[in-house]
Design a protein around this motif. Structure first.
Motif, mmCIF file in Angstrom:
data_model
loop_
_atom_site.group_PDB
_atom_site.id
_atom_site.type_symbol
_atom_site.label_atom_id
_atom_site.label_comp_id
_atom_site.label_asym_id
_atom_site.label_seq_id
_atom_site.Cartn_x
_atom_site.Cartn_y
_atom_site.Cartn_z
ATOM 1 N N VAL A 1 -16.485 63.274 37.865
ATOM 2 C CA VAL A 1 -15.073 63.349 37.279
ATOM 3 C C VAL A 1 -14.136 63.690 37.986
ATOM 4 C CG1 VAL A 1 -14.128 63.691 35.208
ATOM 5 C CG2 VAL A 1 -16.265 62.910 35.062
ATOM 6 N N ASN A 2 -14.198 65.020 38.585
ATOM 7 C CA ASN A 2 -13.167 65.541 39.134
ATOM 8 C C ASN A 2 -12.622 64.804 40.483
ATOM 9 O OD1 ASN A 2 -13.163 67.656 37.164
ATOM 10 N ND2 ASN A 2 -14.620 69.017 38.654
ATOM 11 N N SER A 3 -13.532 64.168 41.128
ATOM 12 C CA SER A 3 -13.257 63.363 42.304
ATOM 13 C C SER A 3 -12.518 61.974 41.591
ATOM 14 C CB SER A 3 -14.726 62.843 43.056
ATOM 15 O OG SER A 3 -15.155 64.052 43.540
ATOM 16 N N ILE A 4 -12.764 61.537 40.684
ATOM 17 C CA ILE A 4 -12.094 60.207 40.162
ATOM 18 C C ILE A 4 -10.710 60.610 39.942
ATOM 19 C CG2 ILE A 4 -11.907 58.463 38.269
ATOM 20 C CD1 ILE A 4 -15.059 58.801 38.204
ATOM 21 N N GLU A 5 -10.487 61.810 39.000
ATOM 22 C CA GLU A 5 -9.310 62.030 38.520
ATOM 23 C C GLU A 5 -8.218 62.567 39.635
ATOM 24 O OE1 GLU A 5 -8.141 61.290 35.207
ATOM 25 O OE2 GLU A 5 -10.193 60.389 35.104
ATOM 26 N N ALA A 6 -8.597 63.064 40.572
ATOM 27 C CA ALA A 6 -7.947 63.827 41.625
ATOM 28 C C ALA A 6 -6.651 62.771 42.053
ATOM 29 C CB ALA A 6 -8.843 64.193 42.847
ATOM 30 N N GLU A 7 -7.146 61.743 42.173
ATOM 31 C CA GLU A 7 -6.202 60.681 42.779
ATOM 32 C C GLU A 7 -6.333 59.381 42.262
ATOM 33 O OE1 GLU A 7 -3.333 59.371 46.811
ATOM 34 O OE2 GLU A 7 -5.335 60.660 47.011
ATOM 35 N N THR A 8 -5.733 58.818 41.225
ATOM 36 C CA THR A 8 -5.885 57.317 40.597
ATOM 37 C C THR A 8 -4.789 56.439 40.922
ATOM 38 O OG1 THR A 8 -4.915 58.041 38.576
ATOM 39 C CG2 THR A 8 -7.205 58.493 38.725
ATOM 40 N N VAL A 9 -5.285 55.314 40.778
ATOM 41 C CA VAL A 9 -4.318 53.938 40.795
ATOM 42 C C VAL A 9 -4.376 53.212 39.889
ATOM 43 C CG1 VAL A 9 -5.806 52.659 42.481
ATOM 44 C CG2 VAL A 9 -3.357 52.363 42.384
ATOM 45 N N GLU A 10 -3.334 52.411 39.284
ATOM 46 C CA GLU A 10 -3.591 51.430 38.171
ATOM 47 C C GLU A 10 -4.447 50.359 38.832
ATOM 48 O OE1 GLU A 10 -1.305 49.743 34.094
ATOM 49 O OE2 GLU A 10 -0.236 49.759 36.296
ATOM 50 N N ASP A 11 -5.393 49.684 38.214
ATOM 51 C CA ASP A 11 -5.983 48.380 38.451
ATOM 52 C C ASP A 11 -6.273 47.780 37.171
ATOM 53 O OD1 ASP A 11 -7.951 46.352 39.178
ATOM 54 O OD2 ASP A 11 -8.920 47.796 40.796
ATOM 55 N N THR A 12 -5.633 46.652 36.917
ATOM 56 C CA THR A 12 -5.866 45.558 35.862
ATOM 57 C C THR A 12 -6.233 44.200 36.158
ATOM 58 O OG1 THR A 12 -3.683 44.589 36.163
ATOM 59 C CG2 THR A 12 -3.429 46.344 34.930
ATOM 60 N N ARG A 13 -7.024 44.215 37.280
ATOM 61 C CA ARG A 13 -7.539 43.036 37.542
ATOM 62 C C ARG A 13 -8.679 42.421 36.462
ATOM 63 N NH1 ARG A 13 -9.690 42.792 43.584
ATOM 64 N NH2 ARG A 13 -8.080 41.381 43.950
ATOM 65 N N ALA A 14 -9.644 43.315 36.143
ATOM 66 C CA ALA A 14 -10.276 42.859 34.988
ATOM 67 C C ALA A 14 -9.737 42.533 33.866
ATOM 68 C CB ALA A 14 -11.586 44.020 35.000
ATOM 69 N N ARG A 15 -9.045 43.278 33.408
ATOM 70 C CA ARG A 15 -8.259 42.942 32.136
ATOM 71 C C ARG A 15 -7.412 41.669 32.189
ATOM 72 N NH1 ARG A 15 -2.768 45.744 30.992
ATOM 73 N NH2 ARG A 15 -2.181 44.194 32.537
ATOM 74 N N ASP A 16 -6.854 41.718 33.354
ATOM 75 C CA ASP A 16 -6.091 40.386 33.292
ATOM 76 C C ASP A 16 -6.819 39.058 33.338
ATOM 77 O OD1 ASP A 16 -3.779 41.837 33.735
ATOM 78 O OD2 ASP A 16 -3.603 41.472 35.663
ATOM 79 N N LEU A 17 -8.187 38.970 34.026
ATOM 80 C CA LEU A 17 -9.033 37.893 34.190
ATOM 81 C C LEU A 17 -9.620 37.860 32.370
ATOM 82 C CD1 LEU A 17 -10.626 35.610 35.311
ATOM 83 C CD2 LEU A 17 -12.250 37.454 35.944
ATOM 84 N N ALA A 18 -9.864 38.831 31.900
ATOM 85 C CA ALA A 18 -10.167 38.818 30.472
ATOM 86 C C ALA A 18 -9.214 38.133 29.654
ATOM 87 C CB ALA A 18 -10.787 40.022 29.936
ATOM 88 N N ARG A 19 -8.012 38.402 29.822
ATOM 89 C CA ARG A 19 -7.111 37.953 29.054
ATOM 90 C C ARG A 19 -6.953 36.351 29.520
ATOM 91 N NH1 ARG A 19 -1.688 41.910 29.426
ATOM 92 N NH2 ARG A 19 -2.699 43.520 27.560
ATOM 93 N N LYS A 20 -6.882 36.081 30.856
ATOM 94 C CA LYS A 20 -6.879 34.337 31.204
ATOM 95 C C LYS A 20 -8.054 33.625 30.326
ATOM 96 C CE LYS A 20 -6.665 31.779 35.345
ATOM 97 N NZ LYS A 20 -6.791 31.807 36.784
ATOM 98 N N LEU A 21 -9.249 34.570 30.487
ATOM 99 C CA LEU A 21 -10.316 33.698 29.745
ATOM 100 C C LEU A 21 -10.250 33.702 28.171
ATOM 101 C CD1 LEU A 21 -13.143 35.062 32.247
ATOM 102 C CD2 LEU A 21 -11.857 32.646 32.283
ATOM 103 N N GLY A 22 -9.432 34.274 27.680
ATOM 104 C CA GLY A 22 -9.415 34.142 26.271
ATOM 105 C C GLY A 22 -10.207 35.395 25.631
ATOM 106 N N LEU A 23 -10.472 36.220 26.306
ATOM 107 C CA LEU A 23 -11.748 37.209 25.760
ATOM 108 C C LEU A 23 -10.975 38.416 24.987
ATOM 109 C CD1 LEU A 23 -14.142 37.433 28.656
ATOM 110 C CD2 LEU A 23 -14.380 36.282 26.594
ATOM 111 N N ILE A 24 -9.519 38.748 25.395
ATOM 112 C CA ILE A 24 -8.772 39.543 24.762
ATOM 113 C C ILE A 24 -7.313 39.041 24.438
ATOM 114 C CG2 ILE A 24 -10.034 41.706 25.602
ATOM 115 C CD1 ILE A 24 -7.932 42.190 27.783
ATOM 116 N N ALA A 25 -6.519 39.313 23.714
ATOM 117 C CA ALA A 25 -5.095 39.045 23.238
ATOM 118 C C ALA A 25 -4.267 39.432 24.279
ATOM 119 C CB ALA A 25 -4.659 39.317 21.956
#
Length: 301
Positions: A277-301
């Motif tokens: 967890v400490n390694s993950i939170e040390a330096e993060t970047v936004e990644d919306t690839r999965a969310r964007d595909l789910a929206r495209k497929l109509g899985l989320i609004a």
């Protein structure tokens, strides 16, 4: 002394007699071991079914919630097999625990593998996100007949959530570790897609096909299992593997309380998880690839 040392070790690698392919085998199956995943499993199966997974082989480790009922409600009967999987086995001579997850994967490959071109071995907090197209079969088509693909984890953390937010994982968790190939504790790891009819040995994170440890990335570049650790092996040309490791802080505490798959690792588990967890939170970047595909497929609004 030797017996005591061996008893601390687990049996975590199994050999497999390669199953013979069925004449009409095709598509992708996922094998996963689950326990009390009712909060998360609907989103996970809906997403993977939408991106082209043909069948789910679910090993149920004594769930006491609605996990099984949700699976049966969401998926058509021909797309789902649920296998009871609550046993804990060991080598009685030395007291060595046999890794229950590896047993499930071996069972899936040997008994269901002949019907599929690809089999993925992932958990419910891991999402296979196609990147070359909107479906996994189309994204993998360019790889031809290679026998396996190593996919690096893209580790997602809290994304600022103390408690579980409204909505699903893909919508709410968008911050991941910046460098998936970092050598920080717990970051660089792989799961694999394999041709189950060429699988000869397996562990949770590394599998052998055709009797060798050669592997490929999703751009078709071949390397040894050791060489896949190098930065130049990294690719998301066809598939990105998202690992939603923590979800919210409250979810993380619940995960730690449940403990590891291996009983022998219980005392070490919290320390190991928090290092990651400490390694993950040390330096993060936004990644919306999965969310964007789910929206495209109509899985989320």
């Amino acid at each position: 002394m030797l017996r005591k040392l061996l008893s601390r070790a687990k049996i975590s690698k199994l050999g497999l007699r390669t199953p013979q392919p069925a004449p009409d085998r095709q598509g992708i199956a996922i094998a996963a071991i689950v326990r009390n995943e009712a909060r998360f499993i609907e989103e996970w199966v809906r997403f993977h079914h939408a991106v082209g997974v043909r069948h789910f082989v679910i090993y149920d480790d004594a769930s006491t919630d609605a996990t099984r009922e949700i699976l049966r409600d969401v998926l058509p009967a021909e797309a789902l097999t649920i296998v009871p999987w609550a046993q804990r086995l060991s080598d009685i001579r030395l007291g060595r625990e046999i890794h229950n997850q590896v047993l499930a994967y071996a069972h899936a490959a040997g008994n269901f593998g002949p019907h599929f071109r690809w089999m993925a071995f992932v958990d419910v907090d891991e999402f296979l996100v196609p990147t070359a197209s909107d479906t996994l079969p189309q994204s993998l088509e360019a790889l031809g007949d290679i026998p396996n693909v190593s996919l690096p984890w893209h580790m997602f953390g809290f994304s600022g959530h103390e408690t579980p937010p409204e909505g699903g994982v893909l919508e709410n968790y968008r911050m991941r570790v910046r460098d998936p190939m970092s050598d920080a504790p717990g970051i660089r790891a792989f799961k694999m897609l394999v041709d189950p009819c060429r699988l000869t040995a397996l562990r949770v994170h590394s599998m052998e096909t055709d009797g060798t440890s050669e592997t490929w990335n999703d751009a078709g570049t071949k390397a040894s299992i050791e060489a896949r650790e190098k930065p130049e092996f990294y690719s998301t040309a066809a598939v990105q593997l998202n690992h939603y490791y923590t979800r919210s802080k409250a979810d993380l505490e619940a995960k730690i309380s449940r403990g590891p798959n291996l009983v022998a690792k219980t005392d070490q588990y919290r320390r190991k998880v928090m290092r990651t967890v400490n390694s993950i939170e040390a330096e993060t970047v936004e990644d919306t690839r999965a969310r964007d595909l789910a929206r495209k497929l109509g899985l989320i609004a």
